[in-house]
Design a protein around this motif. Sequence first.
Motif, PDB file in Angstrom:
ATOM      1  N   SER A 116      -7.118  -5.427  -0.322  1.00  0.00           N
ATOM      2  CA  SER A 116      -7.975  -4.750   0.961  1.00  0.00           C
ATOM      3  C   SER A 116      -7.776  -6.187   1.878  1.00  0.00           C
ATOM      4  O   SER A 116      -7.771  -7.651   1.844  1.00  0.00           O
TER       5      SER A 116
ATOM      6  N   ARG B 126      -2.051   5.145   2.374  1.00  0.00           N
ATOM      7  CA  ARG B 126      -2.230   5.108   0.616  1.00  0.00           C
ATOM      8  C   ARG B 126      -1.473   6.273   0.222  1.00  0.00           C
ATOM      9  O   ARG B 126      -2.147   5.568  -1.369  1.00  0.00           O
TER      10      ARG B 126
ATOM     11  N   THR C  44      -5.388  -4.581  11.189  1.00  0.00           N
ATOM     12  CA  THR C  44      -5.111  -3.654   9.545  1.00  0.00           C
ATOM     13  C   THR C  44      -6.722  -3.061   9.259  1.00  0.00           C
ATOM     14  O   THR C  44      -6.709  -2.004   8.044  1.00  0.00           O
ATOM     15  N   ILE C  45      -7.546  -3.550   8.873  1.00  0.00           N
ATOM     16  CA  ILE C  45      -9.187  -2.988   9.038  1.00  0.00           C
ATOM     17  C   ILE C  45      -9.368  -1.665   9.833  1.00  0.00           C
ATOM     18  O   ILE C  45      -8.969  -0.353   9.011  1.00  0.00           O
TER      19      ILE C  45
ATOM     20  N   LYS D 209       0.917  -1.599  -0.257  1.00  0.00           N
ATOM     21  CA  LYS D 209       0.218   0.054  -0.273  1.00  0.00           C
ATOM     22  C   LYS D 209       0.567   1.336  -0.654  1.00  0.00           C
ATOM     23  O   LYS D 209       0.929   2.345  -0.467  1.00  0.00           O
TER      24      LYS D 209
ATOM     25  N   LEU E   1      -6.184   0.750   7.995  1.00  0.00           N
ATOM     26  CA  LEU E   1      -5.730   1.710   6.580  1.00  0.00           C
ATOM     27  C   LEU E   1      -7.230   2.573   6.153  1.00  0.00           C
ATOM     28  O   LEU E   1      -7.220   2.363   5.707  1.00  0.00           O
ATOM     29  N   LYS E   2      -8.592   1.500   7.523  1.00  0.00           N
ATOM     30  CA  LYS E   2      -9.419   2.194   6.406  1.00  0.00           C
ATOM     31  C   LYS E   2      -9.726   4.043   7.398  1.00  0.00           C
ATOM     32  O   LYS E   2     -10.387   4.400   6.933  1.00  0.00           O
ATOM     33  N   LYS E   3      -9.154   3.392   8.665  1.00  0.00           N
ATOM     34  CA  LYS E   3      -9.634   4.454  10.161  1.00  0.00           C
ATOM     35  C   LYS E   3      -9.140   5.281  10.232  1.00  0.00           C
ATOM     36  O   LYS E   3      -9.657   6.575  11.388  1.00  0.00           O
ATOM     37  N   THR E   4      -7.831   5.170  10.136  1.00  0.00           N
ATOM     38  CA  THR E   4      -6.837   5.941  10.892  1.00  0.00           C
ATOM     39  C   THR E   4      -6.007   7.105   9.889  1.00  0.00           C
ATOM     40  O   THR E   4      -5.832   6.405   8.572  1.00  0.00           O
TER      41      THR E   4
ATOM     42  N   GLY F 254      -3.269   5.177   8.470  1.00  0.00           N
ATOM     43  CA  GLY F 254      -3.744   4.537   7.103  1.00  0.00           C
ATOM     44  C   GLY F 254      -3.755   5.136   5.473  1.00  0.00           C
ATOM     45  O   GLY F 254      -3.507   4.847   4.712  1.00  0.00           O
ATOM     46  N   LEU F 255      -4.170   6.422   6.248  1.00  0.00           N
ATOM     47  CA  LEU F 255      -4.895   7.471   5.189  1.00  0.00           C
ATOM     48  C   LEU F 255      -3.050   8.319   4.278  1.00  0.00           C
ATOM     49  O   LEU F 255      -2.554   8.389   2.816  1.00  0.00           O
TER      50      LEU F 255
END
Length: 303
Positions: A237, A169, A155-156, A27, A159-162, A165-166
């Motif tokens: 994902s 990416r 990891t979910i 990622k 990568l999706k909520k923090t 993670g942003l």
Amino acid sequence: MELFIVSGLILTIPILLASMGDLYAEKSGVLNLGIEATMLMGAYFSYHFAYFLDSAAKGIFVALGIGVLIALINGLFLVTLKVDQVVYGVGINMLAAGLTSTLFRKSFAIGSGYEKCPLLPKIQIEALNGIPYIGSIFNNQNILFYLAIIMVVVTIIVLKKTKAGLVIRAVGDNPHAADSLGVSVVKVRYLCILVSTLFGVLGGSALTVGDLRFFQDGMTAGRGYIALATIIFGRFSPLGVLMGALLFGMADALQLKMQVLGSQIPYQLYIMMPYVVTLVALFIVGSSIAPKYQGKPFYRDRD
């Protein structure tokens, strides 16, 4: 049926640990083909030190320490020196195969049979005892089994909520934009390589001190490449990666069961089954969209 599911889950764990960790590197834009090498060295060094220190936990801790060194070397070549990531991946995989084979032969008497190392203890979770099916499947496993499940959830969320993670990416998709906002692309990629390497080591450890208690040449048998394939299968994902790892683990358990049942079919064909299933699954899923800068070194003064 429960025994088959448990067997499939145990065979899933090495792939799941390696692929979930490597997802961070991918990622962030790093094509880490060396995950096969990391798993193989994790399998060997955890076995080696577990045997000589008479403790599976100590073996894993020492292997993780070596994993930090491997991560720094990976980061030096892939991020700082900006070498071709495909060529480096092929090279370190060949180096790991030769290094572990040589150390194994120097440290153990191969002719007398494979020495057994200590195994990680099983963990009893009282809360699961009374739950039908779930309790018998998920209870009485080792720490790496539960760590792999926790890693999926973490990891979910990451990568999706923090914000972290942003940032990861952003570095993988547009490092120049991330750099212009004050993000250190080099630091982010080093940290993601560290996560990838440490969980690759744990994936290898799950094979030796987590399950089989012995080491043999090339025992990862391409599981590092399968870990990469599960990331592509899962479309980068965490849940998709979990599905890919489960697919391989269950196929592996099925081929073992078919061998035990006995058949006129050569056993080599059964051994091929998980890899064929993985290829077919990749063909069915088709192409997935990788981070835009995956495999590309970052140059601040170039687009």
